[in-house]
Design a protein around this motif. Sequence first.
Motif, PDB file in Angstrom:
ATOM      1  N   LEU A 151       0.833  -1.210   0.000  1.00  0.00           N
ATOM      2  CA  LEU A 151       0.000   0.000   0.000  1.00  0.00           C
ATOM      3  C   LEU A 151       0.867   1.259   0.000  1.00  0.00           C
ATOM      4  O   LEU A 151       0.534   2.246  -0.655  1.00  0.00           O
ATOM      5  N   ASP A 152       1.962   1.221   0.752  1.00  0.00           N
ATOM      6  CA  ASP A 152       2.866   2.364   0.782  1.00  0.00           C
ATOM      7  C   ASP A 152       3.453   2.628  -0.599  1.00  0.00           C
ATOM      8  O   ASP A 152       3.564   3.777  -1.042  1.00  0.00           O
ATOM      9  N   ASN A 153       3.844   1.525  -1.282  1.00  0.00           N
ATOM     10  CA  ASN A 153       4.410   1.686  -2.620  1.00  0.00           C
ATOM     11  C   ASN A 153       3.376   2.272  -3.585  1.00  0.00           C
ATOM     12  O   ASN A 153       3.697   3.152  -4.399  1.00  0.00           O
ATOM     13  N   LEU A 154       2.129   1.771  -3.496  1.00  0.00           N
ATOM     14  CA  LEU A 154       1.071   2.312  -4.346  1.00  0.00           C
ATOM     15  C   LEU A 154       0.801   3.769  -4.024  1.00  0.00           C
ATOM     16  O   LEU A 154       0.628   4.608  -4.927  1.00  0.00           O
ATOM     17  N   HIS A 155       0.767   4.076  -2.721  1.00  0.00           N
ATOM     18  CA  HIS A 155       0.511   5.460  -2.302  1.00  0.00           C
ATOM     19  C   HIS A 155       1.636   6.378  -2.756  1.00  0.00           C
ATOM     20  O   HIS A 155       1.399   7.493  -3.239  1.00  0.00           O
ATOM     21  N   ASP A 156       2.892   5.898  -2.601  1.00  0.00           N
ATOM     22  CA  ASP A 156       4.033   6.713  -3.016  1.00  0.00           C
ATOM     23  C   ASP A 156       4.006   6.962  -4.524  1.00  0.00           C
ATOM     24  O   ASP A 156       4.284   8.076  -4.980  1.00  0.00           O
ATOM     25  N   ALA A 157       3.684   5.929  -5.286  1.00  0.00           N
ATOM     26  CA  ALA A 157       3.643   6.084  -6.742  1.00  0.00           C
ATOM     27  C   ALA A 157       2.541   7.058  -7.158  1.00  0.00           C
ATOM     28  O   ALA A 157       2.746   7.911  -8.033  1.00  0.00           O
ATOM     29  N   GLU A 158       1.369   6.947  -6.516  1.00  0.00           N
ATOM     30  CA  GLU A 158       0.265   7.845  -6.854  1.00  0.00           C
ATOM     31  C   GLU A 158       0.578   9.270  -6.413  1.00  0.00           C
ATOM     32  O   GLU A 158       0.284  10.236  -7.127  1.00  0.00           O
ATOM     33  N   SER A 159       1.194   9.402  -5.236  1.00  0.00           N
ATOM     34  CA  SER A 159       1.569  10.736  -4.755  1.00  0.00           C
ATOM     35  C   SER A 159       2.598  11.369  -5.685  1.00  0.00           C
ATOM     36  O   SER A 159       2.503  12.558  -6.011  1.00  0.00           O
ATOM     37  N   MET A 160       3.565  10.564  -6.135  1.00  0.00           N
ATOM     38  CA  MET A 160       4.571  11.058  -7.075  1.00  0.00           C
ATOM     39  C   MET A 160       3.910  11.507  -8.377  1.00  0.00           C
ATOM     40  O   MET A 160       4.217  12.583  -8.913  1.00  0.00           O
ATOM     41  N   ARG A 161       2.976  10.698  -8.881  1.00  0.00           N
ATOM     42  CA  ARG A 161       2.297  11.048 -10.136  1.00  0.00           C
ATOM     43  C   ARG A 161       1.526  12.348 -10.005  1.00  0.00           C
ATOM     44  O   ARG A 161       1.579  13.217 -10.880  1.00  0.00           O
ATOM     45  N   GLN A 162       0.788  12.510  -8.899  1.00  0.00           N
ATOM     46  CA  GLN A 162      -0.018  13.710  -8.699  1.00  0.00           C
ATOM     47  C   GLN A 162       0.858  14.954  -8.571  1.00  0.00           C
ATOM     48  O   GLN A 162       0.543  16.017  -9.120  1.00  0.00           O
ATOM     49  N   ARG A 163       1.954  14.822  -7.840  1.00  0.00           N
ATOM     50  CA  ARG A 163       2.826  15.987  -7.654  1.00  0.00           C
ATOM     51  C   ARG A 163       3.539  16.371  -8.943  1.00  0.00           C
ATOM     52  O   ARG A 163       3.712  17.551  -9.239  1.00  0.00           O
TER      53      ARG A 163
END
Length: 521
Positions: free
Chosen positions: A176-188
């Motif tokens: 979940l952390d990896n998914l969250h980090d990837a999505e956060s990176m994409r959004q930023r």
Amino acid sequence: MQTELHTGIDLAVELLRQESLPDLLKVASRQLQNTFGLTRCWSLELDLSGRNLQCAALGEQGEFDCGDFSHPFAHLIQQGKARELSRAASYRLDHAGFQAMVDASGRPRSFWLEPITGEDGRTLGILVLCNEEPDWSGITGQPLYRGLLTLLAHQWVSQLRSSDHVWQRRLLKRSLDNLHDAESMRQRCQQLADTLVGSSMAMTDLRSQIVRAAGSQLAVLVQGETGCGKDLVAKGIHQFSDRAEGPMVVVNCAAIPDSLLESELFGHTKGAFSGADRAKEGLLAQANGGTLFLDEIGDMPMALQSKLLRVLESRHFRPLGAQQEQHSDFRLVAATHQPLSQCIEDGRFRRDLFFRLSQFPLRVLPLRDRPDDLEPLCRHFIREYTAREGSGPMGISSHSLKLLSGYHFPGNARELRNIIEFACLQTPVGDDIQPEVLRLDDLFPSQESCFGAEESNGSLAGIPPADEIFDLRAASQAYEAAIIRERLRQYGGNRAQAAESLGLPKRTLAHKCLKYQVTEV
């Protein structure tokens, strides 16, 4: 050999009897310390998130963020290899938790840092061995030592797996952390694309690097030509950092005279020097809790560079005329268009300051090396113009884009903005910008005339005949800019030589270049 075998069996049996992970780590640390005559042994456990190391024996000071590279454990987790750390090297590490461990160990001469990994290669934690008489190869090469570490790793994994829900929760949380980090990176990165415009691979990679830099406290050095958007990079780092709510203090080192730059940075007390009729808070103090952006750091005087280096190492400084030092907690971002490696060779920039500034280096490529970004930038500048003025062109024609693609853009994106905004003014509302309104030869000299020699009649390129001048002030500024541009071309972009040839202080020349948007060769 029989003694070693007997000792190994006893140690192994004791490890196998431990029913909890804390007890296992405690016993393993004691065994290693006593068996190999160490002054101290510490066990650090990687938590469920995989982002923090915890040393129970140190209490609250025993937590180490794996993303914080001011302590050596972050490097060890990243590289996965054991290493030795000398006492002298440990003194240079500015991390409260690590220094607490060093103090509790009696500040030994040497440390051996050993990552513990499971059979699947996953890092479980770290062992820290301390000794006054380091013979690490003699210790770590012993079969008894390797055998104890193998058994420790096996039991470590067994303890984790014994509570299946804990193990599964760890795996799930990591996923979940990896998914969250990837999505956060994409959004930023998507948010950054609104200001750092471009679809090229270079810009895509730059945006992701900015987001990564923002997530750390490392000093960032942004290098790139004039006009390529280094200030936007700095703003992006501040915007996505945990200091976004704090101030962002911008200092243009080239635009402030040498005599005032130190006072601007450090501040001063009343009466500190002639004319100091009141106390003034420096920019270092104003940046407390936020980001300090030192633009054109390559123009900072050598004397001030040494003072800045001390501030970066301690975050303490003394205002001019003050008796007491002040502390400022700021994140540093620096930028320059100058090749600092050459400045170091020329003796104009400190090598140690360069390494302190470039903990996280970023480079912005010039626009001529990013042809895929030309069209998105043009449309971005048109939208900005239309939003500001209330009306404007619909877009830009393919013929205009083809014409622009053949231009060198010595002023990079800043020059392109000026070209597009001038063209917007000449284009009827709702139409597309056409090639004839770009006026590259009239408004912005071509590549040859931009950096070329004087014209055959002795006049400088870009200066109209006297009978066509109707604004004396504008003509004077244009003439001054043309002379500076030509002199920079003559000296290969070397501002120091150009300034000396014109009888100007280097900082005055830098200010005029900024004012007239004169770019270097």
